[in-house]
Design a protein around this motif. Structure first.
Motif, PDB file in Angstrom:
ATOM      1  N   HIS A 136       0.830  -1.206   0.000  1.00  0.00           N
ATOM      2  CA  HIS A 136       0.000   0.000   0.000  1.00  0.00           C
ATOM      3  C   HIS A 136       0.865   1.256   0.000  1.00  0.00           C
ATOM      4  O   HIS A 136       0.668   2.164  -0.804  1.00  0.00           O
ATOM      5  CB  HIS A 136      -0.918  -0.015   1.212  1.00  0.00           C
ATOM      6  CG  HIS A 136      -1.761   1.224   1.356  1.00  0.00           C
ATOM      7  ND1 HIS A 136      -2.824   1.503   0.533  1.00  0.00           N
ATOM      8  CD2 HIS A 136      -1.659   2.275   2.217  1.00  0.00           C
ATOM      9  CE1 HIS A 136      -3.353   2.665   0.878  1.00  0.00           C
ATOM     10  NE2 HIS A 136      -2.663   3.150   1.898  1.00  0.00           N
ATOM     11  N   ARG A 137       1.851   1.297   0.906  1.00  0.00           N
ATOM     12  CA  ARG A 137       2.714   2.485   0.981  1.00  0.00           C
ATOM     13  C   ARG A 137       3.584   2.610  -0.258  1.00  0.00           C
ATOM     14  O   ARG A 137       3.845   3.716  -0.737  1.00  0.00           O
ATOM     15  CB  ARG A 137       3.562   2.420   2.246  1.00  0.00           C
ATOM     16  CG  ARG A 137       2.778   2.669   3.521  1.00  0.00           C
ATOM     17  CD  ARG A 137       3.710   2.918   4.698  1.00  0.00           C
ATOM     18  NE  ARG A 137       4.421   1.710   5.098  1.00  0.00           N
ATOM     19  CZ  ARG A 137       4.031   0.893   6.062  1.00  0.00           C
ATOM     20  NH1 ARG A 137       2.914   1.133   6.728  1.00  0.00           N
ATOM     21  NH2 ARG A 137       4.740  -0.176   6.403  1.00  0.00           N
ATOM     22  N   ALA A 138       4.062   1.468  -0.776  1.00  0.00           N
ATOM     23  CA  ALA A 138       4.894   1.516  -1.981  1.00  0.00           C
ATOM     24  C   ALA A 138       4.091   2.035  -3.173  1.00  0.00           C
ATOM     25  O   ALA A 138       4.589   2.836  -3.968  1.00  0.00           O
ATOM     26  CB  ALA A 138       5.456   0.131  -2.284  1.00  0.00           C
ATOM     27  N   ALA A 139       2.840   1.579  -3.300  1.00  0.00           N
ATOM     28  CA  ALA A 139       2.000   2.050  -4.400  1.00  0.00           C
ATOM     29  C   ALA A 139       1.781   3.551  -4.300  1.00  0.00           C
ATOM     30  O   ALA A 139       1.823   4.271  -5.306  1.00  0.00           O
ATOM     31  CB  ALA A 139       0.661   1.306  -4.381  1.00  0.00           C
ATOM     32  N   ARG A 140       1.573   4.034  -3.080  1.00  0.00           N
ATOM     33  CA  ARG A 140       1.375   5.469  -2.896  1.00  0.00           C
ATOM     34  C   ARG A 140       2.641   6.237  -3.248  1.00  0.00           C
ATOM     35  O   ARG A 140       2.585   7.292  -3.888  1.00  0.00           O
ATOM     36  CB  ARG A 140       0.964   5.743  -1.452  1.00  0.00           C
ATOM     37  CG  ARG A 140       0.703   7.206  -1.164  1.00  0.00           C
ATOM     38  CD  ARG A 140       0.109   7.380   0.202  1.00  0.00           C
ATOM     39  NE  ARG A 140      -0.019   8.786   0.539  1.00  0.00           N
ATOM     40  CZ  ARG A 140      -0.523   9.230   1.669  1.00  0.00           C
ATOM     41  NH1 ARG A 140      -0.960   8.393   2.582  1.00  0.00           N
ATOM     42  NH2 ARG A 140      -0.596  10.521   1.921  1.00  0.00           N
ATOM     43  N   GLN A 141       3.785   5.718  -2.850  1.00  0.00           N
ATOM     44  CA  GLN A 141       5.055   6.382  -3.157  1.00  0.00           C
ATOM     45  C   GLN A 141       5.302   6.427  -4.660  1.00  0.00           C
ATOM     46  O   GLN A 141       5.810   7.428  -5.187  1.00  0.00           O
ATOM     47  CB  GLN A 141       6.200   5.636  -2.460  1.00  0.00           C
ATOM     48  CG  GLN A 141       7.584   6.194  -2.762  1.00  0.00           C
ATOM     49  CD  GLN A 141       8.674   5.433  -2.026  1.00  0.00           C
ATOM     50  OE1 GLN A 141       8.566   5.164  -0.837  1.00  0.00           O
ATOM     51  NE2 GLN A 141       9.722   5.066  -2.723  1.00  0.00           N
ATOM     52  N   LEU A 142       4.939   5.355  -5.350  1.00  0.00           N
ATOM     53  CA  LEU A 142       5.183   5.262  -6.790  1.00  0.00           C
ATOM     54  C   LEU A 142       4.106   5.945  -7.618  1.00  0.00           C
ATOM     55  O   LEU A 142       4.272   6.128  -8.826  1.00  0.00           O
ATOM     56  CB  LEU A 142       5.282   3.793  -7.196  1.00  0.00           C
ATOM     57  CG  LEU A 142       6.472   3.016  -6.620  1.00  0.00           C
ATOM     58  CD1 LEU A 142       6.272   1.520  -6.842  1.00  0.00           C
ATOM     59  CD2 LEU A 142       7.786   3.488  -7.227  1.00  0.00           C
ATOM     60  N   GLY A 143       2.976   6.279  -6.969  1.00  0.00           N
ATOM     61  CA  GLY A 143       1.892   6.924  -7.686  1.00  0.00           C
ATOM     62  C   GLY A 143       1.092   5.981  -8.565  1.00  0.00           C
ATOM     63  O   GLY A 143       0.603   6.380  -9.633  1.00  0.00           O
ATOM     64  N   VAL A 144       0.972   4.718  -8.120  1.00  0.00           N
ATOM     65  CA  VAL A 144       0.194   3.741  -8.875  1.00  0.00           C
ATOM     66  C   VAL A 144      -0.848   3.124  -7.957  1.00  0.00           C
ATOM     67  O   VAL A 144      -0.781   3.259  -6.730  1.00  0.00           O
ATOM     68  CB  VAL A 144       1.094   2.627  -9.464  1.00  0.00           C
ATOM     69  CG1 VAL A 144       2.129   3.214 -10.397  1.00  0.00           C
ATOM     70  CG2 VAL A 144       1.766   1.819  -8.355  1.00  0.00           C
ATOM     71  N   ALA A 145      -1.812   2.421  -8.523  1.00  0.00           N
ATOM     72  CA  ALA A 145      -2.817   1.727  -7.726  1.00  0.00           C
ATOM     73  C   ALA A 145      -2.213   0.460  -7.126  1.00  0.00           C
ATOM     74  O   ALA A 145      -1.378  -0.210  -7.752  1.00  0.00           O
ATOM     75  CB  ALA A 145      -4.023   1.363  -8.597  1.00  0.00           C
ATOM     76  N   GLN A 146      -2.648   0.112  -5.910  1.00  0.00           N
ATOM     77  CA  GLN A 146      -2.091  -1.065  -5.255  1.00  0.00           C
ATOM     78  C   GLN A 146      -2.335  -2.351  -6.047  1.00  0.00           C
ATOM     79  O   GLN A 146      -1.415  -3.176  -6.167  1.00  0.00           O
ATOM     80  CB  GLN A 146      -2.645  -1.200  -3.837  1.00  0.00           C
ATOM     81  CG  GLN A 146      -2.055  -2.398  -3.083  1.00  0.00           C
ATOM     82  CD  GLN A 146      -2.513  -2.467  -1.649  1.00  0.00           C
ATOM     83  OE1 GLN A 146      -2.800  -1.453  -1.021  1.00  0.00           O
ATOM     84  NE2 GLN A 146      -2.580  -3.673  -1.111  1.00  0.00           N
ATOM     85  N   PRO A 147      -3.544  -2.583  -6.614  1.00  0.00           N
ATOM     86  CA  PRO A 147      -3.727  -3.803  -7.412  1.00  0.00           C
ATOM     87  C   PRO A 147      -2.755  -3.892  -8.590  1.00  0.00           C
ATOM     88  O   PRO A 147      -2.267  -4.976  -8.916  1.00  0.00           O
ATOM     89  CB  PRO A 147      -5.178  -3.690  -7.887  1.00  0.00           C
ATOM     90  CG  PRO A 147      -5.849  -2.846  -6.851  1.00  0.00           C
ATOM     91  CD  PRO A 147      -4.815  -1.841  -6.447  1.00  0.00           C
ATOM     92  N   SER A 148      -2.460  -2.743  -9.201  1.00  0.00           N
ATOM     93  CA  SER A 148      -1.515  -2.728 -10.319  1.00  0.00           C
ATOM     94  C   SER A 148      -0.118  -3.117  -9.851  1.00  0.00           C
ATOM     95  O   SER A 148       0.589  -3.890 -10.520  1.00  0.00           O
ATOM     96  CB  SER A 148      -1.493  -1.339 -10.962  1.00  0.00           C
ATOM     97  OG  SER A 148      -0.492  -1.267 -11.957  1.00  0.00           O
ATOM     98  N   LEU A 149       0.286  -2.608  -8.683  1.00  0.00           N
ATOM     99  CA  LEU A 149       1.605  -2.954  -8.155  1.00  0.00           C
ATOM    100  C   LEU A 149       1.661  -4.428  -7.767  1.00  0.00           C
ATOM    101  O   LEU A 149       2.681  -5.095  -7.987  1.00  0.00           O
ATOM    102  CB  LEU A 149       1.932  -2.069  -6.951  1.00  0.00           C
ATOM    103  CG  LEU A 149       3.303  -2.304  -6.306  1.00  0.00           C
ATOM    104  CD1 LEU A 149       4.422  -2.047  -7.317  1.00  0.00           C
ATOM    105  CD2 LEU A 149       3.480  -1.399  -5.088  1.00  0.00           C
TER     106      LEU A 149
END
Length: 319
Positions: free
Chosen positions: A21-34
């Motif tokens: 969740h935090r990584a997706a937010r940092q990368l600016g992508v949706a969590q399911p996509s990550l």
């Protein structure tokens, strides 16, 4: 599938933040996509790179091997881009990372006045910023460490402690009954909805511990603090905030009785020389915003807020 830079960046972000969740937010992508991207990377490399549990994502032995090669590559790539941009503009960029702080504008302004050329990288995760400094992706980071939740500080970094313990306040609607008090007890807010950002390292655990120790169990919503500010102003929630937070016509900032939640403010760099070049401007900028904040003026003696005053816990309530 061939591994690309974006795949390595994603793996480093997951390891640094410890959470999809935090990584997706940092990368600016949706969590399911990550999550989908991670599964494809693991299929390509032949095994799981992270163990998922209720405590987050932790690298497997294969993951640690991949990260040991990925981190230097990412650091070198970032350094290449930074140096190329500096060469193109004829200057040397000072790469600063920070969690949210009212002092940032004054800090950057002072650095520019000293002839430095700062750039700013914001992140809600102080652990991720510290890792970026250690990897050479940033020159310095200004971060906070939530009390009771120690940061993972790389051994190679040098630290300066700006404030050893800074109690956190609460922001609440200006017409809330508790806003009439200078200090607010948690029992006064037990019936309110709280909004907490669980992506901030240590924040969720510390707030939950604060509630347990006070014997209250309020309803808690998850959301970022920009959203929380908007909802506080409309009377929907209350939230924790920094004492430098400026109150507004719809929002009050109050000290919590007995200061149950605190943070330590740190500057980190790879060398003492790097710290010497930026720390005085940071200290000046922080004093400036502290002098302007009613929550600071209410409980700090004047000598702390003036230039040259001791940056230390000023009252018996702050051990």
């Amino acid at each position: 599938m061939e591994l690309e830079v974006r795949h390595l960046r994603a793996l480093c972000a997951i390891a640094d933040t410890g959470s999809l969740h935090r990584a997706a937010r940092q990368l600016g992508v949706a969590q399911p996509s990550l999550s989908t991207q991670l599964r494809r990377i693991e299929q390509e490399l032949g095994g799981p790179l992270f163990l998922r549990s209720h405590t987050g994502c932790h690298p497997t032995p294969l993951g640690r091997l991949v990260l040991s090669r990925a981190r230097p590559l990412m650091a070198e790539l970032h350094l290449l881009v930074t140096e190329a941009r500096a060469a193109a503009t004829g200057g040397t960029e000072l790469r600063i990372g920070s969690t949210a702080s009212k002092a940032l504008a004054g800090w950057l302004r002072r650095l520019r006045a000293r002839g430095q050329n700062p750039s700013l990288h914001m992140n809600v995760s102080p652990n991720a910023l510290l890792r970026m400094v250690a990897d050479g992706q940033l020159d310095v980071a200004f971060v906070h460490e939530v009390e009771g939740c120690p940061l993972r500080i790389p051994a190679a970094l040098r630290l300066r402690v700006l404030v050893e313990r800074e109690p956190q306040c609460v922001s609440l609607p200006v017409d809330h009954p508790a806003a009439a008090k200078q200090e607010v007890e948690l029992a006064d807010l037990a019936g309110d909805r709280w909004m907490i950002d669980p992506t901030v390292d240590g924040e969720w655990d510390a707030v939950q511990r604060m509630f347990r120790e006070a014997g209250v169990s309020p309803h808690v919503l998850h959301g970022d603090y920009h959203t929380a500010d908007a909802l506080v102003a409309t009377g929907e929630v209350v939230t924790v905030c920094q004492p430098t937070r400026t109150p507004g016509p719809d929002m009050a900032v109050r000290r919590l009785k007995d200061d149950p939640l605190g943070v330590r403010l740190l500057a980190a760099a790879r060398t003492e020389t790097d710290l010497d070049g930026v720390y005085p401007a940071l200290e000046e900028a922080y004093r400036e915003v502290a002098r302007q904040a009613p929550a600071y003026r209410d409980w700090h003696p004047p000598d702390w807020l003036e230039p040259g005053g001791p940056l230390r816990p000023p009252s018996p309530a702050l051990p």
